[in-house]
Design an enzyme around this catalytic site. Structure first.
Site, PDB file in Angstrom:
ATOM      1  N   HIS A 232      -8.055  -3.970  -7.068  1.00 48.59           N
ATOM      2  CA  HIS A 232      -7.882  -3.516  -5.833  1.00 48.59           C
ATOM      3  C   HIS A 232      -9.143  -3.464  -4.965  1.00 48.59           C
ATOM      4  CE1 HIS A 232      -5.148  -0.839  -3.639  1.00 48.59           C
ATOM      5  NE2 HIS A 232      -6.154   0.104  -3.487  1.00 48.59           N
TER       6      HIS A 232
ATOM      7  N   TYR B 104     -19.287  12.832 -12.280  1.00 50.15           N
ATOM      8  CA  TYR B 104     -19.344  13.839 -13.062  1.00 50.15           C
ATOM      9  C   TYR B 104     -17.993  14.188 -13.719  1.00 50.15           C
ATOM     10  CZ  TYR B 104     -23.365  15.001 -10.044  1.00 50.15           C
ATOM     11  OH  TYR B 104     -24.524  15.102  -9.439  1.00 50.15           O
TER      12      TYR B 104
ATOM     13  N   ARG C  62       0.904  -1.362   0.151  1.00 50.31           N
ATOM     14  CA  ARG C  62       0.031  -0.076  -0.160  1.00 50.31           C
ATOM     15  C   ARG C  62       0.749   1.344   0.057  1.00 50.31           C
ATOM     16  NH1 ARG C  62      -5.344  -0.526   3.747  1.00 50.31           N
ATOM     17  NH2 ARG C  62      -5.830  -2.468   3.252  1.00 50.31           N
TER      18      ARG C  62
END
Length: 836
Positions: free
Chosen positions: A83, A127, A37
């Protein structure tokens, strides 16, 4: 009362100490955070989440020439395939790759609101739209289809994902990276592309380039938000040790503001750039708060006039206020001047390491060289396959009448293919291609096109073979690619470097002088250094090394080996020499002979050799294959490397000089393969190989049969192995020498080398041993030296010594004589010469 659940099928309870379980669980958690990570890979500069985002977008076809796609679609693909974490964390990582104020060279381009330097949040993923930026597509993903990197299964093994992307630029230094792991953190500043490319090319041309010259080429970080770096002592510290504090300032200037009606002309401080990662809106709020609480004087107005053209924060001053005094207060009380704590920490071979600037560049060059070798090997394989097909088509078309006759008389396609292969001497793949060939290929124009393709493929194969065998040519290509990317994507430096003060200059010069003095004291050429001493190095079967004095009579310490151990190699050398240790993974590690402790009566066996290698080699549990002191005549000697799967390579000894402690790779291996044998040889000598099926192959170790290759080459096929067979021997021998062949079931014979005919490399070999039973296999082949002893080692850890002269000399069709009575399930696994 509820009954206790019986979780174990046998009803047993395993008692475990609490501190042991906590330690194990915490370490597993820590390593998963560190590797999976928080820390970037030194090769492509990416954390796993960023790598998965880029690869998922590549799989979706979101190239720079395609329309933008909704970020929600990208996030969904990343979550579902690669993921399995929160969608917001993936979107946050994606947003950062788009932001021009976060990345010096953004890897993604976007449409919509992706946040601002005022810390405004980005719009929701439904968006915004995104696609790959040109620099990431060309510099990170263009070569991923050429088998340049390894792929592994995803979290549920339903998809394949790359372990690293084939980056053509050092993106770890280009865009920097920050991350907090468990017990460690990284904070790498971004740099200018042109400067990094120039530094890489300088290191390629001059590997021993001094740090001072490298720092002149790469003078410091280049942040996307500009600003100024004050002094360079922090940069030098970070570049040398991997950790340092870099002082950043915003860019400020003073202007005279034109008077308005009812006001007079005033002086203002204009802020056009802020330090990296400073929130503009938060900084303005901080300044206003200081003014309101009376801690900052002389300011009459504060406003933000920033627009699409750039940043502009106006700080109007009261009359008779000194702008420089206000500016100094802003530096000290606000983030207009801040420290960037650089920590150059990244994953190297899966382990976190703090690196210097030079080491980061060298690690990238090493990775880039490996990817180029893999790419050209892949292209060579494709070209070879196509050339094979084209040559078959041309061969068939040259015998067109016979081809038509075969097809006309064939009953079906299978019969036609078999007839083609036998009568025209074609392979199965060539036969399939001829049968699939359309009739238009029979025209003279198509035949000319095939001939042109044949010539182009031959030329391409020649060029690729040069690149794979000549490292200098490969590095020329590497430099050419770097210069091409620099021309396309380089832009001027944004962060200014302010000249350092005379005190800082004197301080740095003093440190450099002290380092040079210390190096001179430790140098072997220093008058105070101890002179080199002649020693003997003994290596035992169990992996120990001991250092002895070259005296005629051996002490008890020198003879004190246990019964199950014995000396297999002795070398006369000196304490100023280097011992090269070659491991089964195809790597070479250097060990200073002077670092090997002299053998004493308390430790007659010496020191385990593996413990003297780097921590990487010890952690990988690599087996030591051979040990080598480089001879003086490096130009006339080469090394032959042979793997378990029958891959062979000849390497110049010059490739094994000037090694670092972490070692180098001298042989590229497939996943299930390993290095088994090494031999020093000259082009005039015969090389003899043996397989477990009893087949021997003798050929010349010259340029025609075995060309010299580079360190990263995989090698050629040495001997065609049948199913379930492997290589068991590799020796160099003259025509009058004998070979000792020993089977797993204890049969042995000596075979004269003159009984073997020379053949070509890649042949199946000659059957040189008959087995007493179908379950027997050849265990080992070694050179049979008269009056010497060999040790037979079994799978039950039993060691039996026998004189070589007691083994009979037989012809190739002899099965040998039984030389050892084996117990049930006991088999011989290795045979080694015993050094007296």
């Amino acid at each position: 009362m509820a009954k206790q659940l019986n979780l174990l099928p046998t009803g047993q309870v395993i008692t475990t100490a609490l501190h042991t379980e906590m330690q194990r669980s915490y370490l597993e958690y820590a390593m998963s955070v560190i590797v999976g990570r928080a820390l970037p890979d030194v090769r492509d500069g990416l954390k796993p989440v960023h790598r998965r985002i880029l690869y998922a977008m590549h799989e979706l076809g979101l190239t720079p020439d395609r329309p933008y796609r909704k970020c929600a679609r990208v996030v969904g693909d990343v979550l579902g395939k690669y993921h399995p974490h929160g969608d917001q964390s993936v979107y946050d990582a994606l947003v950062r790759l788009v932001q021009e104020f976060s990345c010096r060279y953004p890897l993604l381009s976007g449409h919509g609101n992706f946040g601002s330097v005022d810390n405004d949040p980005p719009a929701a993923m439904r968006y915004t739209e995104t696609r790959l930026a040109p620099i990431s597509y060309e510099g990170m993903l263009a070569e991923i289809a050429d088998e340049t990197v390894e792929f592994i299964g995803n979290f549920d093994n339903s998809q394949q994902e790359p372990t690293v992307l084939p980056a053509q630029l050092p993106f770890l230094l280009l865009n920097g990276c920050s991350g907090i792991a468990v017990g460690m953190a990284t904070n790498i500043p971004p740099h200018n592309l042109g400067e990094l490319v120039d530094g890489l090319i300088a290191l390629i041309d001059q590997p021993d380039l001094s740090d001072q010259k490298l720092w002149e080429i790469i003078p410091g970080p280049d942040f996307p938000t500009g600003g100024e770096i004050v002094g360079d002592s922090g940069i030098r510290e970070a570049y040398t040790s991997g950790k340092g504090s870099i002082v950043l300032r915003g860019v400020a200037k003073t202007e005279e503001i034109a008077p308005t009606k009812g006001s007079k002309r005033r002086t203002a401080i204009i802020i056009t750039e802020l330090p990296y990662q400073v929130n503009k809106a938060g900084w303005i709020e901080k300044v206003a708060d200081l003014v309101n609480h009376g801690r900052l004087h002389g300011i009459s107005d504060l406003r933000d006039e920033s627009d699409r053209e750039g940043m502009r924060v106006v700080i109007e001053l009261k009359r008779d206020t000194n702008p420089q005094e206000v500016l100094q207060h802003l530096y000290h009380q606000t983030a207009l001047q801040s420290n960037f704590g650089a920590i150059l920490l990244a994953l190297v071979d899966g382990q976190p390491r703090q690196l210097s600037l030079r080491q980061m560049l060298q690690e990238f060059l090493k990775f880039r060289e490996q990817t180029l070798n893999r790419r050209y090997s892949y292209e060579l394989g494709k070209a070879d396959s196509r050339l094979h097909i084209v040559s078959g088509l041309l061969k068939a078309l040259s015998q067109l009448d016979q081809l038509i006759e075969i097809l006309r008389s064939a009953a079906d396609g299978t019969t036609a293919k078999m007839s083609l292969c036998s009568r025209l001497d074609l392979s199965e793949s060539q036969g399939d291609a001829i049968l699939a060939m359309p009739l238009r290929r029979l025209t003279s124009l198509e035949q000319r096109n095939l001939q042109q393709e044949f010539e182009q493929l031959s030329e391409q194969i020649g060029s690729l073979q040069i690149l794979l065998s000549d490292r200098k040519e490969l590095l020329k290509t590497l430099k050419k690619d770097l210069r091409s990317l620099k021309r396309k994507y380089n832009n001027p430096r944004r962060t200014k470097l302010l000249a350092r003060s005379s005190e800082e200059f004197a301080k740095v010069k003093g440190v450099e002088k002290l380092q040079i003095t210390a190096a001179a004291i430790d140098s072997p050429n220093s008058p105070d250094a101890e002179p080199p001493e002649e020693v003997i190095l003994d290596f035992s079967h169990r992996g120990y090394v001991r250092r002895l004095q070259p005296s005629g009579k051996k002490s008890k310490a020198e003879n004190g080996l246990p019964d199950h151990d014995f000396i297999i190699q002795s070398d006369l050398t000196a304490t100023d020499k280097e011992l090269l240790v070659i491991t089964s993974s195809g790597k070479v590690y250097p060990v200073n002979v002077g670092d090997i402790r002299p053998t004493t009566g308390r430790s007659p066996r010496g020191t385990p050799l593996i413990t003297m290698l780097s921590s990487t080699a010890q952690g990988a549990q690599e087996a030591v294959v051979s040990r080598l002191i480089l001879p003086e005549n490096l130009e006339t000697r080469q090394m032959v490397l042979l793997t378990k799967e029958g891959r062979i390579k000849r390497l110049t000894l010059g490739e094994l000089t000037n090694l670092t402690r972490r070692g180098i790779t001298i042989l590229k291996l497939k996943e299930d393969d390993e290095l088994l044998f090494t031999q020093l040889t000259t082009p005039k000598e015969n090389l003899i190989l043996a397989s477990s099926g009893g087949r021997l192959l003798k050929f010349a170790a010259d340029d025609q049969q075995l060309p010299v290759m580079g360190r990263t080459a995989m090698g050629l096929q040495a001997l065609r192995l049948l199913k379930h067979q492997q290589m068991v021997g590799c020796v160099t021998a003259a025509g009058e020498d004998n070979l000792l062949l020993v089977t797993e079931e204890g049969y042995a014979k000596r075979l004269p080398v003159s009984n073997l005919k020379r053949a070509d490399r890649g042949n199946i070999g000659t059957q040189s041993l008959k087995f007493a039973s179908k379950t027997d296999n050849l265990a080992a082949m070694v050179q049979a030296i008269a009056s010497a002893e060999v040790a037979l080692v079994t799978n039950k850890d039993r060691v039996v010594r026998i004189p070589v002269d007691t083994v009979p000399i037989l012809a190739r069709d002899g099965k040998g004589e039984s030389i050892l009575d084996l117990n049930r399930d006991e088999r011989i696994i290795s045979v080694m010469e015993v050094q007296s």
